[in-house]
Design a protein around this motif. Structure first.
Motif, short mmCIF file in Angstrom:
data_model
loop_
_atom_site.label_atom_id
_atom_site.label_comp_id
_atom_site.label_asym_id
_atom_site.label_seq_id
_atom_site.Cartn_x
_atom_site.Cartn_y
_atom_site.Cartn_z
N ARG A 183 32.04 26.25 42.28
CA ARG A 183 33.21 26.54 43.11
C ARG A 183 33.60 28.02 43.02
O ARG A 183 33.65 28.59 41.92
CB ARG A 183 34.40 25.67 42.70
N ASP A 184 33.90 28.59 44.17
CA ASP A 184 34.40 29.96 44.22
C ASP A 184 35.92 29.87 44.19
O ASP A 184 36.59 29.79 45.22
CB ASP A 184 33.91 30.65 45.49
N VAL A 185 36.47 29.88 43.00
CA VAL A 185 37.90 29.61 42.82
C VAL A 185 38.77 30.65 43.51
O VAL A 185 39.75 30.30 44.20
CB VAL A 185 38.23 29.53 41.32
N THR A 186 38.43 31.90 43.37
CA THR A 186 39.25 32.95 43.98
C THR A 186 39.26 32.82 45.50
O THR A 186 40.31 32.97 46.14
CB THR A 186 38.73 34.34 43.58
N ALA A 187 38.11 32.51 46.08
CA ALA A 187 38.04 32.33 47.53
C ALA A 187 38.86 31.13 47.97
O ALA A 187 39.53 31.17 49.02
CB ALA A 187 36.59 32.17 47.98
N GLU A 188 38.83 30.06 47.20
CA GLU A 188 39.60 28.86 47.53
C GLU A 188 41.11 29.16 47.47
O GLU A 188 41.88 28.69 48.33
CB GLU A 188 39.25 27.72 46.57
N ILE A 189 41.52 29.91 46.48
CA ILE A 189 42.94 30.25 46.35
C ILE A 189 43.39 31.12 47.52
O ILE A 189 44.47 30.92 48.09
CB ILE A 189 43.19 30.95 44.99
N THR A 190 42.55 32.06 47.90
CA THR A 190 42.87 32.92 49.05
C THR A 190 42.93 32.10 50.33
O THR A 190 43.85 32.27 51.15
CB THR A 190 41.82 34.02 49.18
N ALA A 191 42.00 31.19 50.51
CA ALA A 191 41.96 30.36 51.71
C ALA A 191 43.19 29.46 51.81
O ALA A 191 43.59 29.07 52.91
CB ALA A 191 40.69 29.52 51.73
N ALA A 192 43.78 29.12 50.67
CA ALA A 192 44.97 28.27 50.66
C ALA A 192 46.24 29.04 51.02
O ALA A 192 47.31 28.43 51.11
CB ALA A 192 45.13 27.62 49.29
N GLY A 193 46.12 30.35 51.21
CA GLY A 193 47.26 31.13 51.65
C GLY A 193 47.98 31.91 50.57
O GLY A 193 49.00 32.55 50.85
N PHE A 194 47.46 31.88 49.36
CA PHE A 194 48.04 32.70 48.30
C PHE A 194 47.58 34.15 48.47
O PHE A 194 46.47 34.41 48.95
CB PHE A 194 47.59 32.22 46.92
N GLY A 195 48.39 35.06 48.02
CA GLY A 195 47.98 36.46 47.96
C GLY A 195 47.53 36.79 46.56
O GLY A 195 48.36 36.81 45.63
N VAL A 196 46.25 37.02 46.37
CA VAL A 196 45.73 37.30 45.02
C VAL A 196 46.18 38.69 44.60
O VAL A 196 45.94 39.68 45.28
CB VAL A 196 44.20 37.19 44.99
N VAL A 197 46.86 38.74 43.46
CA VAL A 197 47.39 40.00 42.93
C VAL A 197 46.37 40.68 42.03
O VAL A 197 46.15 41.88 42.10
CB VAL A 197 48.70 39.75 42.16
N SER A 198 45.75 39.90 41.16
CA SER A 198 44.76 40.45 40.24
C SER A 198 43.76 39.37 39.88
O SER A 198 44.10 38.17 39.86
CB SER A 198 45.43 40.97 38.95
N VAL A 199 42.53 39.78 39.62
CA VAL A 199 41.51 38.82 39.18
C VAL A 199 40.49 39.55 38.33
O VAL A 199 40.07 40.67 38.64
CB VAL A 199 40.84 38.12 40.38
N ASP A 200 40.13 38.92 37.24
CA ASP A 200 39.13 39.45 36.32
C ASP A 200 38.01 38.40 36.22
O ASP A 200 38.26 37.27 35.80
CB ASP A 200 39.76 39.70 34.95
N ALA A 201 36.81 38.77 36.66
CA ALA A 201 35.66 37.87 36.60
C ALA A 201 34.74 38.33 35.48
O ALA A 201 34.39 39.51 35.40
CB ALA A 201 34.92 37.87 37.94
N PHE A 202 34.32 37.40 34.62
CA PHE A 202 33.54 37.79 33.45
C PHE A 202 32.82 36.56 32.89
O PHE A 202 33.14 35.42 33.25
CB PHE A 202 34.44 38.40 32.37
N TYR A 203 31.86 36.81 32.02
CA TYR A 203 31.21 35.73 31.29
C TYR A 203 31.89 35.57 29.93
O TYR A 203 32.10 36.55 29.21
CB TYR A 203 29.72 36.03 31.08
N ALA A 204 32.24 34.34 29.61
CA ALA A 204 32.88 34.08 28.34
C ALA A 204 31.91 34.30 27.19
O ALA A 204 30.72 33.99 27.30
CB ALA A 204 33.40 32.65 28.31
N ASP A 205 32.42 34.82 26.10
CA ASP A 205 31.60 35.01 24.91
C ASP A 205 31.18 33.65 24.35
O ASP A 205 31.92 32.67 24.42
CB ASP A 205 32.39 35.76 23.84
N GLN A 206 30.00 33.60 23.81
CA GLN A 206 29.48 32.44 23.08
C GLN A 206 29.40 31.19 23.96
O GLN A 206 29.49 30.06 23.46
CB GLN A 206 30.35 32.15 21.85
#
Length: 206
Positions: free
Chosen positions: A166-189
């Protein structure tokens, strides 16, 4: 509901989502929250210690009785009043504009009708209110995405409907929210197919 999904899976989720390595991320996602918060996918309450002082109350939406019981001690120790107020994120039992903030952590991957759940969060949070999210989903790298697609059928069965792609950020944007900040990364371990995280905040327009 099967024995596995009712009794076993909530304990697996509590073990994986309760890892100490996630505490700092929970602090970050909760930092922008204030006022009355609706938390969709409360789980076993691992965000409880991360609510900032500006939060005055939490309405916990959690379908699993076992998950809720596993979090009873955290709820009891919380300095913020917490009430279990709903079971289904796609049908929230609240009036429009009832909350100042919404929170979701490791939840949006499993909701079957994600669009409906996001629409409900937007409905119950007042204009200008904050939505904080910490989720896993589609990886930024093609090679990892390939593995996610291969593993997703097994993850859906073993993880209670948990999607890897799932592309969570895209889904949130499509729902009409205005994304203020987003940090995409791979979790350690964590293996990359399971550890592609997004942490961010969005606002309800208005």
């Amino acid at each position: 509901m099967s024995f596995y999904s009712d009794r076993v899976l909530p304990r697996i989720i509590a073990r994986t989502c309760g890892m100490p390595a996630l505490h700092t991320l929970r602090d970050r996602v909760c930092a922008p929250l204030s006022g009355r918060v609706v938390e969709v996918g409360f789980g076993s309450g691992f965000n409880v210690g991360s609510y900032p002082a500006a939060v005055t109350a939490v309405a916990a939406v959690e379908p699993s009785d076992t998950g809720w019981r596993l979090g009873e001690a955290r709820v009891a120790a919380s300095t913020v009043p917490i009430e279990r107020t709903g079971l289904d994120g796609t049908r929230l039992p609240f009036d429009d504009d009832s909350f100042d903030s919404a929170l979701s952590t490791f939840t949006l991957c499993t909701i079957p009708d994600l669009g409906a759940a996001l629409a409900e969060m937007r409905r119950v949070v007042r204009p200008g209110g904050v939505f904080g999210f910490l989720e896993h989903g589609i990886a930024p790298d093609a090679a990892v995405r390939k593995w996610q697609r291969r593993l997703e059928p097994f993850q859906l069965k073993l993880g209670g409907g948990c999607h890897l792609t799932r592309d969570v950020t895209a889904e949130i944007t499509a729902a009409g929210f205005g994304v203020v900040s987003v940090d995409a990364f791979y979790a350690d371990q964590a293996p990359k197919p399971f550890g592609a995280f997004v942490l961010g905040s969005a606002r309800v327009p208005g």
